[in-house]
Design a protein around this motif. Structure first.
Motif, PDB file in Angstrom:
ATOM      1  N   SER A   1      42.740  29.315  43.735  1.00 35.92           N
ATOM      2  CA  SER A   1      43.907  30.023  44.054  1.00 35.92           C
ATOM      3  C   SER A   1      44.211  30.931  42.835  1.00 35.92           C
ATOM      4  O   SER A   1      43.448  31.214  42.111  1.00 35.92           O
ATOM      5  N   SER A   2      45.233  31.715  43.183  1.00 36.69           N
ATOM      6  CA  SER A   2      45.356  33.132  42.312  1.00 36.69           C
ATOM      7  C   SER A   2      45.768  32.510  40.688  1.00 36.69           C
ATOM      8  O   SER A   2      45.171  33.043  40.053  1.00 36.69           O
ATOM      9  N   ILE A   3      46.470  31.608  40.642  1.00 32.30           N
ATOM     10  CA  ILE A   3      46.771  31.181  39.173  1.00 32.30           C
ATOM     11  C   ILE A   3      45.707  30.242  38.564  1.00 32.30           C
ATOM     12  O   ILE A   3      45.374  30.233  37.557  1.00 32.30           O
ATOM     13  N   GLY A   4      44.933  29.703  39.544  1.00 28.44           N
ATOM     14  CA  GLY A   4      43.610  28.749  39.176  1.00 28.44           C
ATOM     15  C   GLY A   4      42.657  29.633  38.528  1.00 28.44           C
ATOM     16  O   GLY A   4      42.052  29.567  37.384  1.00 28.44           O
ATOM     17  N   LEU A   5      42.403  30.813  39.419  1.00 26.76           N
ATOM     18  CA  LEU A   5      41.160  32.122  39.038  1.00 26.76           C
ATOM     19  C   LEU A   5      41.779  32.581  37.569  1.00 26.76           C
ATOM     20  O   LEU A   5      40.909  32.704  36.714  1.00 26.76           O
ATOM     21  N   ALA A   6      42.922  32.943  37.469  1.00 25.82           N
ATOM     22  CA  ALA A   6      43.524  33.460  36.078  1.00 25.82           C
ATOM     23  C   ALA A   6      43.318  32.291  34.967  1.00 25.82           C
ATOM     24  O   ALA A   6      42.611  32.526  33.831  1.00 25.82           O
ATOM     25  N   THR A   7      43.596  31.011  35.326  1.00 30.09           N
ATOM     26  CA  THR A   7      43.357  29.847  34.084  1.00 30.09           C
ATOM     27  C   THR A   7      41.942  29.791  33.759  1.00 30.09           C
ATOM     28  O   THR A   7      41.581  29.704  32.488  1.00 30.09           O
ATOM     29  N   VAL A   8      41.183  29.622  34.957  1.00 33.58           N
ATOM     30  CA  VAL A   8      39.683  29.563  34.623  1.00 33.58           C
ATOM     31  C   VAL A   8      39.098  30.617  33.758  1.00 33.58           C
ATOM     32  O   VAL A   8      38.579  30.155  32.580  1.00 33.58           O
ATOM     33  N   GLN A   9      39.631  31.977  33.823  1.00 31.56           N
ATOM     34  CA  GLN A   9      39.266  32.998  32.814  1.00 31.56           C
ATOM     35  C   GLN A   9      39.723  32.774  31.717  1.00 31.56           C
ATOM     36  O   GLN A   9      39.100  33.105  30.490  1.00 31.56           O
TER      37      GLN A   9
END
Ligand SMILES: NC(=O)c1ccc[n+]([C@@H]2O[C@H](COP(=O)([O-])OP(=O)(O)OC[C@H]3O[C@@H](n4cnc5c(N)ncnc54)[C@H](OP(=O)(O)O)[C@@H]3O)[C@@H](O)[C@H]2O)c1
Length: 358
Positions: free
Chosen positions: A177-185
């Protein structure tokens, strides 16, 4: 002289479609910036607002949070030289529009060609970042950092894995998800956590390129997915007592965290972006917390936005420590394309950010 006007996509009444109308363009007040919008990115909260009046008070109302464009005008008291770049007319920026804090007050919603935003919510964009990429950032990075602080991790967390045998891990459920991809990084590259991601297998390579240490497919039987994650983490000496739950099966995320709590860790925490109610699952040994948007209290909210946009995002984009993700897809027809784009987002996207270009 006649008051200047601009085009806006507004809701004239509760639960309707957007209507394109002319609005008088307001000048920025103290600590505000007027943005000439080039790209608007869409988030689930936008169609909640349109379809149910969520967080809106009076009509007409203008929803929307994510924009990129150029600065059209700067109000009084805006720090002119923060972030290493001058915040002046013509500067390329991304900004978090505050419709959710102003209950849709027209001048502040993202769905128009000119938007007023608080100066703390603006970050200059390096030339290498397009307006569409820039627009994809604000909600995702603000929510990722809200999740980090909900997990009781500070902005300055820096895990040094070389000095410990057990690696401090973070489970990110719904990582594509958009927020998931940001959190992973952020979790992997800025904080130094070992990130275990849960997503469709077609995104595994992408997630690993953004910092995930391992990726697990959520489509199997829940018990088997949970067991796979726990087994892999124990084998790699990763302690998974924290989770960022962006979307998907909350109970499975809690069960993974509970396993590491029973291994002797302090009470584990799951921070979920999905609103909770009485029917939300609860698992013993796990503290499940909703990721509140940045606090309504002005001081706390300003501090969060100032950290994300003034201190962290611009240098992270410049250095490549943060890469805009997911890919953007432009839905045609500008403001007139917003309703179609929101309908499409409501049907579901997979590692994709829908934008409209103006
Ligand atoms: N609390 C807050 O402040 C806040 C702020 C922003 C967003 N949110 C909420 O957070 C959620 C995510 O928002 P978003 O904009 O990031 O979403 P999004 O980008 O639209 O999410 C799409 C992704 O969801 C994944 N997904 C769907 N079902 C899944 C499942 N069962 N298990 C795991 N992943 C699944 C898909 O993954 P695959 O492609 O891998 O299948 C897809 O890539 C929404 O509910 C939104 O309302 C809350």
């Amino acid at each position: 002289m006649a008051t200047p006007t601009h085009d806006a996509a507004m809701l004239v009444s509760k639960a309707g479609r957007l209507s394109i109308q002319k609005l008088p363009t307001q000048s920025p007040g103290p600590n505000e910036i007027l943005i000439d919008v080039k790209s608007i990115a869409l988030n689930p909260v936008d169609y909640y607002m349109r379809d149910s009046g969520f967080l809106l008070q009076d009509y007409p109302a203008i929803p929307g949070s994510d924009i990129a464009g150029t600065i059209a005008a700067v109000g009084a008291d805006v720090p002119q030289s923060s972030r290493g770049t001058l915040l002046r007319s013509g500067t390329r920026v991304a900004a978090y529009a505050v419709s959710i804090y102003t209950q849709g007050k027209p001048s502040y919603g993202a769905f128009q060609t000119k938007v007023l935003v608080p100066a703390d919510n603006v970050t200059p964009l390096p030339d290498t970042i397009s307006f569409n990429q820039g627009a994809s950032l604000p909600m995702a990075v603000v929510t990722a950092w809200s999740g980090i602080t909900t997990l009781d991790l500070s902005y300055d967390t820096k895990i040094n894995t070389t000095t410990t045998t057990t690696k401090k891990g973070l489970l990110v459920w719904g990582a594509a998800s958009s927020i998931g991809l940001a959190t992973v990084q952020i979790a992997s590259k800025t904080l130094g956590l070992t990130v275990y991601a849960v997503a469709s297998p077609r995104h595994a390579e992408y997630l690993q390129s953004l910092g995930a240490a391992a990726v697990f497919d959520y489509h199997g039987a829940p018990a088997s997915v949970v067991t796979q994650i726990i087994t892999a983490a124990r084998a790699a000496n990763v302690s998974l007592d924290l989770a960022f739950h962006a979307t998907g099966d909350l109970q499975s995320a809690q069960e993974v965290i509970a396993a590491f709590t029973s291994d002797g860790a302090d009470k584990g925490i799951v921070a979920t972006a999905v609103p909770m109610d009485a029917s939300s699952p609860m698992t013993e040994g796990v503290d499940t917390r909703f990721i509140l948007p940045p606090p309504v209290e002005q001081g706390l909210r300003d501090r969060h936005f100032a950290f994300v946009f003034a201190r962290w995002l611009c240098p992270a984009l410049d250095s490549g420590a943060f890469i805009p993700a997911p890919e953007t897809h432009s839905v045609p027809a500008g403001l007139r394309g917003l309703d179609v784009a929101l309908d499409r987002l409501r049907e579901g996207v997979s590692a994709l950010k829908l934008v409209v270009e103006l």
